[in-house]
Every structure is written in C-alpha cells, then in structure tokens.
Design a protein around this motif. Sequence first.
Motif, PDB file in Angstrom:
ATOM      1  N   LEU A  21      28.616 120.897 119.460  1.00  0.00           N
ATOM      2  CA  LEU A  21      29.095 120.329 120.714  1.00  0.00           C
ATOM      3  C   LEU A  21      30.565 119.946 120.625  1.00  0.00           C
ATOM      4  CD1 LEU A  21      26.492 117.886 122.309  1.00  0.00           C
ATOM      5  CD2 LEU A  21      27.311 120.075 123.181  1.00  0.00           C
ATOM      6  N   GLU A 136      25.717 116.773 129.706  1.00  0.00           N
ATOM      7  CA  GLU A 136      25.780 116.347 128.314  1.00  0.00           C
ATOM      8  C   GLU A 136      26.107 114.855 128.178  1.00  0.00           C
ATOM      9  OE1 GLU A 136      28.647 118.779 126.347  1.00  0.00           O
ATOM     10  OE2 GLU A 136      30.370 117.959 127.445  1.00  0.00           O
ATOM     11  N   TYR A 140      23.769 111.893 126.417  1.00  0.00           N
ATOM     12  CA  TYR A 140      24.246 111.132 125.257  1.00  0.00           C
ATOM     13  C   TYR A 140      24.587 109.685 125.578  1.00  0.00           C
ATOM     14  CZ  TYR A 140      24.200 115.016 122.023  1.00  0.00           C
ATOM     15  OH  TYR A 140      23.781 116.017 121.202  1.00  0.00           O
TER      16      TYR A 140
END
Length: 210
Positions: A21, A136, A140
């Motif tokens: 990532l 994303e 997270y």
Amino acid sequence: MNPFFLFNKMFLMNRSFLWLLFWINFLGTIYGYIWYGGQLAYTAITEPLWLLVFVPDSPTASLFFTITILFLLYPPSTRYKWITVVRQIVEGLAVVCSVKYGVWAVAIIFAGWFEGAPMYATDFMLIASHLGMAIEVLLYLRFMSVGKAGLLLATGWLLLNDTIDYTYGVYPNLPTQLHDNVSTVKWFTVTLSIISLFISLFVFKFKKRS
C-alpha cells in the motif's frame, strides 16, 4: 477466500501488505503531482507563490495517507507529545482529504460525462484510484491514533482550501463542459467537505469496537 477477510485486522495490518500500500500510494502521489504540473507552473507564473500549496488536492491527500502508513509500520514513541500531535494531524488530514477528494474526482468525471465530455481510458483509471483513496482510509481509520479533534481540524483545512480555490481560481481543472457550472461545483465542493467529516466521524464511532 472469505471476502470479509479483506477487512480483517490480520490482513490489513500485515507488514507486507502495508508496504505494498505504501508504494502504491507513494507512486500515485508522485504521479498526481506530475498531473498537476501544468497548473502548478501556471499558478507560479500568474499568482502569488503562497497559493501553490492549495493547487494539488488529491496527491496531497494521498501524501498524508502515505505518511500515515509509515506511522502504522513504525509507530512513533508516545513519550513526546509533539510527535503524537503531529501524527494525529497528519492522520486527520489523510482521512477527510482522501474521502473528500476521492469522491469529488469521481463525481466531477461523471458530471462531465453527463454534460457531454468524451470518455477517456484515463478517466476509468482516475475513478478506480480515487475510489480506492476513499475506501482505504476508512478501512484503516480504526488503526490510526487520530481523534475527533484531528478530524475537525482537517475539515477546517478543507474549508480553507475550498475558499482559496474558488476565491483565487486555483481549483482543479474541470472538464470544458463544466466551465459554465463553476458556482455549482464550488457549493458541491464545500458541501462535500462537510459530508466527508460526517462520514469520517461515523466510521470513527466504530473504531474502538474493532
């Protein structure tokens, strides 16, 4: 494979996946700044230099998330209060900016198509990458140290950015078909900044349940 595994902490916090990532976002950030290269150069020539920081939106958002990934890989010591504060500010900016500009870019592309703009292959790449930005950071958020104060502060930055963009005309380049709708785009942009905060706060509510 169970699709819910993709939301599992063991998978998301795997160091190999985090590094993947990191490089995706790092390279995407560089590409984003190159994408804004022409507008940055034009602004540097025609406007005060302090406006440059307000020109690139999406790459700056992905830059904040790239730094956030490093915090997840190498959590800084909490002994120093200033490091904690810096981390929370960066993570707050990563969350609300990525949600806002991820959705904004997709909406503008679709609005351009609706008004008759031609479809390009890069449009589909931009849709996928910007949706990825928004998804994303929300995935997270539960692993970040950011709190409500950080999210509110970051939203303040977004609203300042919106004000500068549409006061001085340094907003992102729009499809030609939307040039007559700048006022509508402006108010959509401001509204989306607020909506991004509420989306982030909604996800934040479930942070401690993970």
